[in-house]
Design an enzyme around this catalytic site. Structure first.
Site, PDB file in Angstrom:
ATOM      1  N   HIS A  58       5.715 102.563 -11.562  1.00 29.79           N
ATOM      2  CA  HIS A  58       6.052 102.507 -12.989  1.00 29.79           C
ATOM      3  C   HIS A  58       7.558 102.732 -13.121  1.00 29.79           C
ATOM      4  CE1 HIS A  58       6.419 106.910 -13.122  1.00 29.79           C
ATOM      5  NE2 HIS A  58       5.447 106.867 -12.223  1.00 29.79           N
ATOM      6  N   ALA A  59       8.027 103.220 -14.233  1.00 30.24           N
ATOM      7  CA  ALA A  59       9.470 103.334 -14.514  1.00 30.24           C
ATOM      8  C   ALA A  59      10.232 104.203 -13.506  1.00 30.24           C
ATOM      9  CB  ALA A  59       9.683 103.873 -15.926  1.00 30.24           C
TER      10      ALA A  59
END
Length: 89
Positions: A14-15
């Site tokens: 993810h981020a």
């Protein structure tokens, strides 16, 4: 040069993991791609990496080509393992 990794972080890529990977490879001049599920993404682009939507348990390949590909691959391997993103296959 290629290496394969299994994603072990509970949230997948993810981020935060994407940002760590992109930051690690940006200083290098070599071309570097993240390959997942038959699709290739420029590992120097956080948006390209995040749009891959890589879940936990997935297998990815990092491919680097250029003058500093070996150093780049060493750096990205270190980040993936030391930051708990994944493990080398």
């Amino acid at each position: 040069m290629e290496k394969t990794f299994k994603i072990t972080t509970s949230e997948g890529v993810h981020a935060r993991p994407s940002a760590l990977l992109v930051s690690a490879v940006t200083p290098f001049t070599s071309n570097v791609e993240l390959i997942y599920n038959g699709k290739s993404a420029n590992l120097k682009s956080i948006m390209a990496v995040m749009t891959q939507s890589i879940p936990t348990g997935s297998v990815i390949t990092i491919s680097a080509e250029g003058a500093d590909a070996e150093a780049l691959m060493s750096k990205v391997t270190n980040v993936i393992i030391s930051q708990g993103i994944g493990e080398e296959c």
